[in-house]
Write a protein that holds these residues in place. Structure first.
Motif, PDB file in Angstrom:
ATOM      1  N   ARG A  65      -9.874 -10.382  -1.862  1.00 36.93           N
ATOM      2  CA  ARG A  65     -10.730 -10.719  -0.715  1.00 36.93           C
ATOM      3  C   ARG A  65     -10.625  -9.732   0.430  1.00 36.93           C
ATOM      4  NH1 ARG A  65     -10.376 -16.560   1.175  1.00 36.93           N
ATOM      5  NH2 ARG A  65     -12.320 -15.968   2.155  1.00 36.93           N
ATOM      6  N   HIS A  66      -9.447  -9.161   0.645  1.00 37.00           N
ATOM      7  CA  HIS A  66      -9.254  -8.243   1.763  1.00 37.00           C
ATOM      8  C   HIS A  66      -9.571  -6.826   1.330  1.00 37.00           C
ATOM      9  CE1 HIS A  66      -7.392 -11.279   4.290  1.00 37.00           C
ATOM     10  NE2 HIS A  66      -6.807 -11.704   3.186  1.00 37.00           N
ATOM     11  N   GLY A  67     -10.196  -6.067   2.211  1.00 34.15           N
ATOM     12  CA  GLY A  67     -10.527  -4.688   1.888  1.00 34.15           C
ATOM     13  C   GLY A  67     -10.745  -3.876   3.136  1.00 34.15           C
ATOM     14  N   SER A  68     -11.173  -2.644   2.945  1.00 34.83           N
ATOM     15  CA  SER A  68     -11.478  -1.783   4.082  1.00 34.83           C
ATOM     16  C   SER A  68     -12.666  -0.895   3.752  1.00 34.83           C
ATOM     17  CB  SER A  68     -10.263  -0.945   4.479  1.00 34.83           C
ATOM     18  OG  SER A  68      -9.872  -0.120   3.418  1.00 34.83           O
ATOM     19  N   MET A  69     -13.392  -0.557   4.794  1.00 36.30           N
ATOM     20  CA  MET A  69     -14.586   0.272   4.696  1.00 36.30           C
ATOM     21  C   MET A  69     -14.481   1.355   5.757  1.00 36.30           C
ATOM     22  SD  MET A  69     -18.576  -0.841   5.364  1.00 36.30           S
ATOM     23  CE  MET A  69     -18.651  -1.972   4.000  1.00 36.30           C
ATOM     24  N   ARG A  70     -14.831   2.577   5.374  1.00 35.45           N
ATOM     25  CA  ARG A  70     -14.812   3.666   6.344  1.00 35.45           C
ATOM     26  C   ARG A  70     -16.215   3.885   6.904  1.00 35.45           C
ATOM     27  NH1 ARG A  70     -17.258   7.953   4.194  1.00 35.45           N
ATOM     28  NH2 ARG A  70     -17.259   8.209   1.928  1.00 35.45           N
TER      29      ARG A  70
END
Length: 165
Positions: A65-70
């Protein structure tokens, strides 16, 4: 002005040919050194954390569920335009674009179009809105109004659990 057809194979060639010429100092700085160059913090936030509403289920059945986007670059927005899958189906543009800017979903760091394809529609819609907010407005906060008391407040879309502000 003469138009040029760009294909996936010659995009890098075109980008190199149109790049400005480098001075001797810039070329010397571009050669790899023994130690990696230090990254200076200029106060610009380039990566944003998020939590998917449903979560991505991998082949082993693990929910991420957790992520990151640049932040997206101009190249990120141009590259899908030459992708054959996008040319055949313009709706596929968001899948290709998201796969380029998502840096991590849970423990998965190799996020490609196949990963985005297998996400639930609600998560893809969330990521499309998140992309727009991050790249257009530069933040992940949204102004909302309570439907009961009509009081206004801000919600951070990047974190927290669903239903919490």
């Amino acid at each position: 002005m003469r138009r040029r057809t760009v294909t996936a194979g010659n995009l890098e060639e075109i980008l190199q040919a149109t790049a400005p010429a480098q001075t001797a100092e810039q070329q010397a700085a571009a050669t790899p050194a023994a130690a990696p160059p230090r990254r200076e913090d200029h106060g610009l936030r380039t990566e944003f954390e998020f939590e998917l509403p449903r979560g991505y289920v991998d082949d082993d059945g693990t929910v991420h569920r957790h992520g990151s986007m640049r932040l997206a670059t101009a190249r990120d927005e141009l590259r899908p335009q030459i992708d054959l899958r996008v040319k055949e189906n313009p709706a596929y543009l968001s899948v290709v674009l998201l796969s380029q800017v998502i840096t991590r979903i849970g423990s998965i760091t190799d996020v490609h179009a196949g990963v985005v394809e297998r996400m639930y529609a609600t998560d893809v819609a969330f990521l499309q809105d998140f992309y727009r907010r991050v790249n257009s407005e530069g933040h992940t906060r949204a102004a909302v109004t309570c439907p009961h008391c009509e009081g206004g407040f801000e919600v951070d879309l990047s974190g927290g659990r669903l239903g919490e502000s």
